[in-house]
Scaffold this motif. Sequence first.
Motif, mmCIF file in Angstrom:
data_model
loop_
_atom_site.group_PDB
_atom_site.id
_atom_site.type_symbol
_atom_site.label_atom_id
_atom_site.label_comp_id
_atom_site.label_asym_id
_atom_site.label_seq_id
_atom_site.Cartn_x
_atom_site.Cartn_y
_atom_site.Cartn_z
ATOM 1 N N LYS A 186 12.606 -1.965 0.444
ATOM 2 C CA LYS A 186 13.199 -3.121 1.107
ATOM 3 C C LYS A 186 12.490 -4.404 0.682
ATOM 4 O O LYS A 186 11.344 -4.376 0.238
ATOM 5 C CB LYS A 186 13.096 -2.975 2.636
ATOM 6 C CG LYS A 186 13.463 -1.618 3.189
ATOM 7 C CD LYS A 186 13.292 -1.584 4.700
ATOM 8 C CE LYS A 186 13.332 -0.177 5.230
ATOM 9 N NZ LYS A 186 12.095 0.580 4.930
ATOM 10 N N VAL A 187 13.201 -5.514 0.907
ATOM 11 C CA VAL A 187 12.646 -6.839 0.641
ATOM 12 C C VAL A 187 13.107 -7.773 1.749
ATOM 13 O O VAL A 187 14.192 -7.601 2.313
ATOM 14 C CB VAL A 187 13.115 -7.363 -0.731
ATOM 15 C CG1 VAL A 187 14.628 -7.496 -0.801
ATOM 16 C CG2 VAL A 187 12.459 -8.696 -1.072
ATOM 17 N N GLY A 188 12.267 -8.749 2.069
ATOM 18 C CA GLY A 188 12.676 -9.764 3.026
ATOM 19 C C GLY A 188 11.766 -9.943 4.217
ATOM 20 O O GLY A 188 11.793 -10.988 4.875
ATOM 21 N N SER A 189 10.927 -8.935 4.518
ATOM 22 C CA SER A 189 10.063 -9.029 5.694
ATOM 23 C C SER A 189 8.602 -9.263 5.363
ATOM 24 O O SER A 189 7.768 -9.329 6.266
ATOM 25 C CB SER A 189 10.179 -7.756 6.546
ATOM 26 O OG SER A 189 11.392 -7.752 7.272
ATOM 27 N N GLY A 190 8.274 -9.368 4.098
ATOM 28 C CA GLY A 190 6.891 -9.658 3.744
ATOM 29 C C GLY A 190 6.486 -11.049 4.189
ATOM 30 O O GLY A 190 7.335 -11.890 4.506
ATOM 31 N N PRO A 191 5.183 -11.320 4.240
ATOM 32 C CA PRO A 191 4.729 -12.645 4.678
ATOM 33 C C PRO A 191 5.152 -13.734 3.705
ATOM 34 O O PRO A 191 4.992 -13.607 2.492
ATOM 35 C CB PRO A 191 3.203 -12.488 4.734
ATOM 36 C CG PRO A 191 2.889 -11.319 3.867
ATOM 37 C CD PRO A 191 4.069 -10.420 3.912
ATOM 38 N N THR A 202 11.398 -11.177 -7.769
ATOM 39 C CA THR A 202 9.953 -10.970 -7.883
ATOM 40 C C THR A 202 9.510 -9.726 -7.125
ATOM 41 O O THR A 202 8.719 -8.912 -7.631
ATOM 42 C CB THR A 202 9.194 -12.202 -7.362
ATOM 43 O OG1 THR A 202 9.559 -13.340 -8.137
ATOM 44 C CG2 THR A 202 7.695 -11.990 -7.434
ATOM 45 N N GLN A 203 10.006 -9.571 -5.919
ATOM 46 C CA GLN A 203 9.575 -8.444 -5.100
ATOM 47 C C GLN A 203 10.132 -7.121 -5.602
ATOM 48 O O GLN A 203 9.468 -6.084 -5.496
ATOM 49 C CB GLN A 203 9.979 -8.678 -3.636
ATOM 50 C CG GLN A 203 9.232 -9.833 -2.975
ATOM 51 C CD GLN A 203 7.727 -9.630 -2.999
ATOM 52 O OE1 GLN A 203 7.240 -8.517 -2.793
ATOM 53 N NE2 GLN A 203 6.988 -10.703 -3.240
ATOM 54 N N LEU A 204 11.341 -7.131 -6.138
ATOM 55 C CA LEU A 204 11.868 -5.903 -6.726
ATOM 56 C C LEU A 204 11.017 -5.470 -7.911
ATOM 57 O O LEU A 204 10.674 -4.281 -8.050
ATOM 58 C CB LEU A 204 13.320 -6.103 -7.148
ATOM 59 C CG LEU A 204 13.984 -4.930 -7.887
ATOM 60 C CD1 LEU A 204 13.929 -3.647 -7.069
ATOM 61 C CD2 LEU A 204 15.425 -5.279 -8.253
ATOM 62 N N ALA A 205 10.649 -6.412 -8.753
ATOM 63 C CA ALA A 205 9.787 -6.080 -9.889
ATOM 64 C C ALA A 205 8.461 -5.496 -9.416
ATOM 65 O O ALA A 205 7.953 -4.524 -9.989
ATOM 66 C CB ALA A 205 9.552 -7.329 -10.745
ATOM 67 N N GLY A 206 7.904 -6.068 -8.343
ATOM 68 C CA GLY A 206 6.652 -5.548 -7.802
ATOM 69 C C GLY A 206 6.795 -4.152 -7.242
ATOM 70 O O GLY A 206 5.930 -3.282 -7.436
ATOM 71 N N SER A 207 7.895 -3.897 -6.534
ATOM 72 C CA SER A 207 8.120 -2.564 -5.969
ATOM 73 C C SER A 207 8.252 -1.523 -7.070
ATOM 74 O O SER A 207 7.666 -0.434 -6.998
ATOM 75 C CB SER A 207 9.380 -2.565 -5.094
ATOM 76 O OG SER A 207 9.180 -3.318 -3.915
ATOM 77 N N GLU A 217 0.821 -1.214 0.000
ATOM 78 C CA GLU A 217 0.000 0.000 0.000
ATOM 79 C C GLU A 217 0.857 1.267 0.000
ATOM 80 O O GLU A 217 0.556 2.238 -0.704
ATOM 81 C CB GLU A 217 -0.941 0.024 1.211
ATOM 82 C CG GLU A 217 -2.076 -0.979 1.160
ATOM 83 C CD GLU A 217 -1.703 -2.342 1.712
ATOM 84 O OE1 GLU A 217 -2.590 -3.214 1.793
ATOM 85 O OE2 GLU A 217 -0.512 -2.540 2.078
ATOM 86 N N SER A 218 1.922 1.269 0.782
ATOM 87 C CA SER A 218 2.780 2.449 0.860
ATOM 88 C C SER A 218 3.410 2.755 -0.497
ATOM 89 O O SER A 218 3.392 3.899 -0.964
ATOM 90 C CB SER A 218 3.878 2.238 1.911
ATOM 91 O OG SER A 218 4.833 3.269 1.868
ATOM 92 N N GLU A 219 3.968 1.736 -1.134
ATOM 93 C CA GLU A 219 4.579 1.949 -2.453
ATOM 94 C C GLU A 219 3.547 2.415 -3.471
ATOM 95 O O GLU A 219 3.837 3.264 -4.329
ATOM 96 C CB GLU A 219 5.254 0.659 -2.928
ATOM 97 C CG GLU A 219 6.486 0.286 -2.119
ATOM 98 C CD GLU A 219 7.100 -1.032 -2.560
ATOM 99 O OE1 GLU A 219 8.314 -1.188 -2.407
ATOM 100 O OE2 GLU A 219 6.353 -1.911 -3.060
#
Length: 317
Positions: free
Chosen positions: A88-93, A109-114, A65-67
């Motif tokens: 940042k990446v690593g603390s998501g569920p 994957t998470q970098l692409a999403g951010s 939501e923040s991004e």
Amino acid sequence: MRQRELSGGAGIQVSQLCLGAMAFGTEVDEETSFAILDRFVEAGGTTIDTANCYSFWVPGGVGGESETVLGRWLARRGGRDGLVLASKVGSGPGANGGAEGLAPEVIRTQLAGSLQRLGVDHLDLYYSHREDRDTPDEQTLATFHEAVTEGKVRTLGASNHAAWRLAETRALAEARGWTPYTAVQQRYSYLLPRPATALPEGGHVHASDELLDLVRSRGLTMFAYSTLLWGSYTRPDKPLPEHYQHPGTERRLQALREVADELGVTVNQVVLSWLTGGDPAIVPIVGVSSVAQLDEALAAVDLDLPTELRKRLDEAC
């Protein structure tokens, strides 16, 4: 607002204060978030901190939501010129109720999403949000370096890492010719929790003396979060958490109040000035829920603590 060069050789200038965007889109609505962002930039702020996971733990939140709010604000603003964006990446569920971790496929994957949520093609600063001791460091560091070489990230940081782990991973990256972590983000404020206390907030790691020494001796850039302890310095309705309740706290609070009274400023402003003017100099991350709260923090950028008052604060323990 003063600027300083971010360590790492990428030529990135960060502002004296960093705006924390964690609550945007969940606890702070979009209209208020935009107003805070506009005021921060108007005051000369350039550096904004978020994460892929903000804020999945808030009722109704799923993460991102923040991004997403930041991306909408950037689109309305017409781009990111003059801004430094950190995520940042690593603390998501992740699976089995744990954190997502730092496996290569998670990072990619998470970098692409951010990047998609922010509507940008690169991040200025990308953090490993927490340690992942189940994934070999070689895999994590190689994937972060890949993101740098591909132009998706300019420089790297580590958040919530033990000092020895930060030193170890930096040495490994340098030995392999990979981009090392050169920014550090850790929980830190003027008040200190009881020694050997496990912080109740999952994943939070408080800056240790060893970490501060590493930052100082290696010329790293340290960002501090929870700098104002969720309003506990000044708000009667926000009492200090139990793990801050020890004799040293009262002595330091007394010193803070005396210095604030002598200077005619708020306790929060003294805390922020103490952080930015110390050794090592720290970039406080300020999370606010209103423009008025931000204005109080912004007033601290022009506050330089006299040597004798800083000494009084340092020696209170």
